[in-house]
Structures are given as structure tokens and as C-alpha cells.
Design an enzyme around this catalytic site. Structure first.
Site, mmCIF file in Angstrom:
data_model
loop_
_atom_site.group_PDB
_atom_site.id
_atom_site.type_symbol
_atom_site.label_atom_id
_atom_site.label_comp_id
_atom_site.label_asym_id
_atom_site.label_seq_id
_atom_site.Cartn_x
_atom_site.Cartn_y
_atom_site.Cartn_z
ATOM 1 N N HIS A 106 0.829 -1.216 0.000
ATOM 2 C CA HIS A 106 0.000 0.000 0.000
ATOM 3 C C HIS A 106 0.861 1.262 0.000
ATOM 4 O O HIS A 106 0.423 2.299 0.487
ATOM 5 C CB HIS A 106 -0.936 0.039 1.215
ATOM 6 C CG HIS A 106 -1.657 -1.253 1.465
ATOM 7 N ND1 HIS A 106 -2.895 -1.532 0.946
ATOM 8 C CD2 HIS A 106 -1.281 -2.362 2.152
ATOM 9 C CE1 HIS A 106 -3.269 -2.743 1.326
ATOM 10 N NE2 HIS A 106 -2.297 -3.283 2.053
ATOM 11 N N SER A 150 15.052 21.238 -16.083
ATOM 12 C CA SER A 150 13.831 21.988 -16.351
ATOM 13 C C SER A 150 14.202 23.285 -17.060
ATOM 14 O O SER A 150 15.262 23.844 -16.832
ATOM 15 C CB SER A 150 13.131 22.297 -15.025
ATOM 16 O OG SER A 150 12.305 23.440 -15.182
ATOM 17 N N LYS A 200 16.041 21.526 -10.773
ATOM 18 C CA LYS A 200 15.403 20.241 -11.051
ATOM 19 C C LYS A 200 16.290 19.247 -11.769
ATOM 20 O O LYS A 200 17.110 19.595 -12.607
ATOM 21 C CB LYS A 200 14.143 20.465 -11.910
ATOM 22 C CG LYS A 200 13.104 21.305 -11.190
ATOM 23 C CD LYS A 200 12.007 20.486 -10.615
ATOM 24 C CE LYS A 200 11.189 19.898 -11.716
ATOM 25 N NZ LYS A 200 9.890 19.482 -11.254
ATOM 26 N N GLU A 239 9.778 8.331 -16.778
ATOM 27 C CA GLU A 239 8.422 8.837 -17.031
ATOM 28 C C GLU A 239 7.945 8.490 -18.441
ATOM 29 O O GLU A 239 6.808 8.084 -18.654
ATOM 30 C CB GLU A 239 8.384 10.353 -16.847
ATOM 31 C CG GLU A 239 8.532 10.790 -15.412
ATOM 32 C CD GLU A 239 8.642 12.304 -15.315
ATOM 33 O OE1 GLU A 239 7.616 12.953 -15.127
ATOM 34 O OE2 GLU A 239 9.765 12.828 -15.446
#
Ligand code: ARG
Length: 460
Positions: free
Chosen positions: A155, A276, A282, A289
Site C-alpha cells: 500500500h 527543467s 530540477k 516517465e
């Protein structure tokens, strides 16, 4: 053009030509189309359907066409519809009328089925090789970090400590099932369809077994109508690819989580991260992704082809030309994903200082405390309830298990003794000494087994 326009007096409308042509994408089949045609010409000569000399002329012509395509000198023409007609027309242009004998005892319907099967066999072999390389990278990462312990989650809540190697080997298992699925798909792809003609078989004394041997197929198809209208092998590859991408996508998700500031378990190599355009601080896990994102596109191609096939009467229908773009895209996607993942896994660094801190946080040894009481004679369900109360007490006091005094422990059960303090992260791991468990001994054994599997089946 006349050979496909047949009885028509009019040329096709320009839009129709563009709409129906497959050459913008099926040109990729050329190496398979050419080996298929060479084998077919040899067979026709062996059977006395064309002369030896005619076969030689045809084969020479085909080989020079192959060179033209490879050098980028070949002119693909949409009005010739597909790769088969483009090559045949060029052959006739080069060697004259004798080139027109190549299509004896053959149809584009069994020809395209052959090309697709040859392409798929190659795709399966490339995929298996890439899967092996990726499995090898997982094993290396596991071996290089053999002692690293991380929280295991259910979980997405910290559950019990596990070895990082154990976690990584879970992916090895998934990929091994992928290897099995692709290998199994190969068995049904490895069937030679030539001789099926347009749909009913051909009216010449051909030798199908000879063709199968020449082209490296294990078996020949047993029903001509099925053979020209079957794309199960494409669907099976796409299904296996979908499941495999789902596995990669789950790993991608973990890499994304693990590289977040919140987890901070891993450092991606700079070569595998992006920045970024606006936020200079970043470091984005774009590769992971994108892999997660591309999984959707692979599923989509599977659904598209299943849907295309579902209403088709026997035998060949032009709808089936729609198998190609999605399939090629799927093969390209899974191969590039596996390749880039292999590099990403090989180069990432585990931040052991943070994984250590994460395991020590919270009450991850609660199950071990319950197991402790069970070993002292408590029923598991009772032990579970006692430790639950102990956890809530410790939380209230803001103390970890090791910070509780023995007197505090004893308030919850007289069975607690001084040896309760010997329950550690390490003892918790070592206790899970069952086949498939996370005990170092078991993981060592699992690593050896994984290496044997990789070694035994070959691949780089
Ligand atoms: N371009 C076609 C395809 O991809 C080849 C077979 C065409 N056969 C035909 N009878 N039109 O399916």
C-alpha cells in the site's frame, strides 16, 4: 502500374493511391521480402516450374535491388502500393519480362504473411537479447549493493525491511516470464505460409518443405485460408510486449518515487536525467516517465489490431494492412525502452545513507515483535493486538522500539524479556529464511540462480 490495375481503364484517384498505399511504412519489410523471393525462385527452378537460368537472373536482380535499397538509391513509388509490387516492378525493369515469372505460384497474400513472420521472428530474437541485457543489469546492481536494506512496502506504506537485491530480483522474475512469453510466441510464429497463394493453395507442383528449410522455418502452415488471414503471431507479440511494458512501467514508477526528494533513495546518472527549462534546481527522471507513458501506446496498438481483426471474414482482407504501423511502433518502442533502461539501471547510484535512515524510521519491526511473542508461546492474533497497542503507545511517547524500557514493554506483555532488544533490522531480514524470502542466504541463492538462467540461455 498496369499489373495491379488489372482490368481497369482508369488510373486510381490520387487520394485513393495515397490512402491505400502501404509503402510509406512497409518498405521496412524489404530484406524479408527479398530473401523470401530468392527462396521462392530457387524452389520454382528446382521443381522445373521456371528454368535454372531464369532463377539465376531473377536472384541476381533481387540482390542488386537489395543493394539499391540499402544505398538509399531505390525509388519507392506509392502508385505501386506496397513493398512487394515496388520490388517486382523494379525487377522487371532491370531483368525484363523474365522478372514477371517470380510471382508464379504465389500471391501477395501469402507473400506478406511470410514477410511479417520473418520480421516477427527477428523482432522476437532482438527482444530476447535486450531482455537478457536488462536482466543482467539488474543482477549487477543487486550484486553491487548486496548488503543494502530498504523498507519493503505494501500500500506504499513501509511494511517490513527487505534487501534491495531481493526487490530488484522481483523484476528479474517478471522479466523471466516475459522471456518465456516471447519464446512461446516464437513457436507459433515459426510457421512457413508460402504455397497458400491468394487463399486456396496454388495450382503448381511446388515444394513447401524446401521453402521452409531454405527460410529457416520449423513447420509449414496446414490450412491456406488460415495462413493468409492469420495475424495471431503479431497479436501475441503485442500482448507479450504489453505485459513486458507494464513491468517496465512499474519499475519506472519506483525509479520516479525513489529519485524524488521525499524518498531520495537513488541518484540517477546525469546522462539519464533532464533539467527543467524554468526551475534550475530540477533533475527530472524523464526516461522513466516516458517509459511509463509509452506503455499506454503499446497497449493501444494491441487493442487496435484486436479490434481490426474481430470482424474479418476469411480470408485476406485489406484491413489487415493496418497490422503494420502499430506493430513496427511496438517493436521499436519496447526495444528502445529496454535499451535505455539498461543504461539507466547500470549507471544509477544507491544512496545508502538515506535507505538506512528510511529503514530505521517508524515501526517497521512490529511484525518481528509479534513473532517474538509467538515464539514465547503467545497466539499470533493476540500478539498482533498487543504489539498494535505497543505501537500506539510508543507513537504517543514519541519513542522508537529501542527507546522503550523493558518495564514499558512488560506493561503490554510479561513475555517480553531483555532479549527483545536483539530484534534488529538485520535479524528481521535474516529470519525470513524461506525459499523466496529476503534472508541474505536466500537472496544469495536467488542471485546465483538468476546468473545461471542468464548464462544457460546465452545472450549478451
Ligand atoms: N500491402 C498489403 C498488406 O500489407 C499486402 C497484401 C496485399 N494483398 C492484396 N490482395 N491486396 O496487407
Amino acid at each position: 502500374m498496369s499489373h495491379i490495375r488489372g482490368r481497369f481503364k482508369k488510373a486510381a484517384d490520387k487520394l485513393v493511391t495515397e490512402y491505400t498505399a502501404s509503402i510509406p511504412f512497409d518498405w521496412r519489410l524489404y530484406p524479408y521480402d527479398i530473401v523470401g523471393s530468392i527462396a521462392h525462385a530457387r524452389m520454382l527452378a528446382k521443381q522445373g516450374i521456371i528454368s535454372q537460368k531464369e532463377a539465376e537472373t531473377i536472384i541476381k536482380g533481387l540482390k542488386s535491388i537489395q543493394r539499391e535499397i540499402e544505398k538509399g538509391e531505390f525509388q519507392f513509388k506509392p502508385e505501386l502500393e506496397d513493398i512487394h509490387m515496388n520490388i517486382e516492378a523494379r525487377l522487371i525493369e532491370k531483368v525484363g519480362e523474365v522478372g514477371g515469372k517470380l510471382h508464379t505460384a504465389r500471391s501477395r497474400n501469402d507473400q506478406v504473411a511470410l514477410d511479417m513472420r520473418l520480421f516477427t521472428k527477428q523482432a522476437i530474437s532482438d527482444t530476447l537479447l535486450s531482455l537478457r541485457k536488462f536482466q543482467r543489469a539488474l543482477i549487477s546492481l543487486a550484486e553491487a549493493n548486496k548488503d543494502v536494506i530498504i523498507p519493503g512496502y505494501t500500500h506504499l506504506q513501509p511494511a517490513q525491511p527487505v534487501l534491495l537485491a531481493h526487490h530488484l530480483l522481483a523484476y528479474f522474475e517478471m522479466l523471466q516470464r516475459d522471456v518465456d512469453r516471447f519464446s512461446d510466441c516464437l513457436r507459433r510464429t515459426d510457421v512457413m505460409p508460402l504455397g497458400s497463394g491468394a487463399l486456396a493453395g496454388v495450382a503448381y507442383n511446388i515444394d513447401r518443405e524446401f521453402l521452409a528449410t531454405e527460410l529457416g522455418f520449423n513447420r509449414i502452415s496446414q490450412n491456406s485460408m488460415d495462413a493468409v488471414s492469420d495475424r495471431d503471431f503479431v497479436l501475441e507479440y503485442e500482448a507479450a510486449a504489453s505485459i513486458c511494458m507494464m513491468h517496465l512501467s512499474r519499475l519506472a514508477e519506483e525509479i520516479i518515487l525513489w529519485s524524488s526528494a521525499e524518498f531520495n533513495f537513488i541518484e540517477l546518472d546525469e546522462a539519464y536525467a533532464t533539467g527543467s527549462s524554468i526551475m534550475p534546481q530540477k533533475k527530472n527522471p524523464d526516461v522513466a516517465e516516458l517509459a511509463r507513458g509509452k506503455t499506454g501506446r503499446v497497449y493501444g496498438k494491441l487493442m487496435a489490431l484486436l479490434t481490426t481483426m474481430k470482424g474479418l471474414p476469411l480470408s485476406y482482407n485489406k484491413d489487415m494492412q493496418e497490422d503494420k504501423e502499430g506493430f513496427f511502433d511496438t517493436v521499436d518502442t519496447i526495444l528502445s525502452t529496454l535499451e535505455v533502461f539498461t543504461g539507466m539501471i547500470k549507471s544509477l547510484r544507491i544512496k545508502t545513507e538515506n535507505t538506512k535512515r528510511a529503514v530505521e524510521r517508524g515501526y517497521i519491526l512490529a511484525t518481528d515483535l509479534a513473532d517474538y511473542l509467538v515464539k514465547k508461546g503467545e497466539a499470533f492474533r493476540t500478539a498482533h493486538a498487543l504489539v498494535a497497542r505497543l505501537v500506539s503507545y510508543a507513537m504517543e511517547k514519541g519513542k522508537s522500539f529501542s527507546e522503550l524500557s523493558l518495564a514499558e514493554y512488560k506493561k503490554f506483555s510479561p513475555r517480553f524479556e531483555r532479549d527483545v532488544y536483539s530484534i534488529t533490522i538485520e535479524s528481521s531480514i535474516a529470519a525470513r529464511d524461506v525459499v523466496g524470502g529476503t534472508a541474505p542466504k536466500q537472496v544469495e541463492w536467488a542471485l546465483a540462480r538468476a546468473k545461471k538462467i542468464i548464462g544457460a540461455r546465452g545472450g549478451k
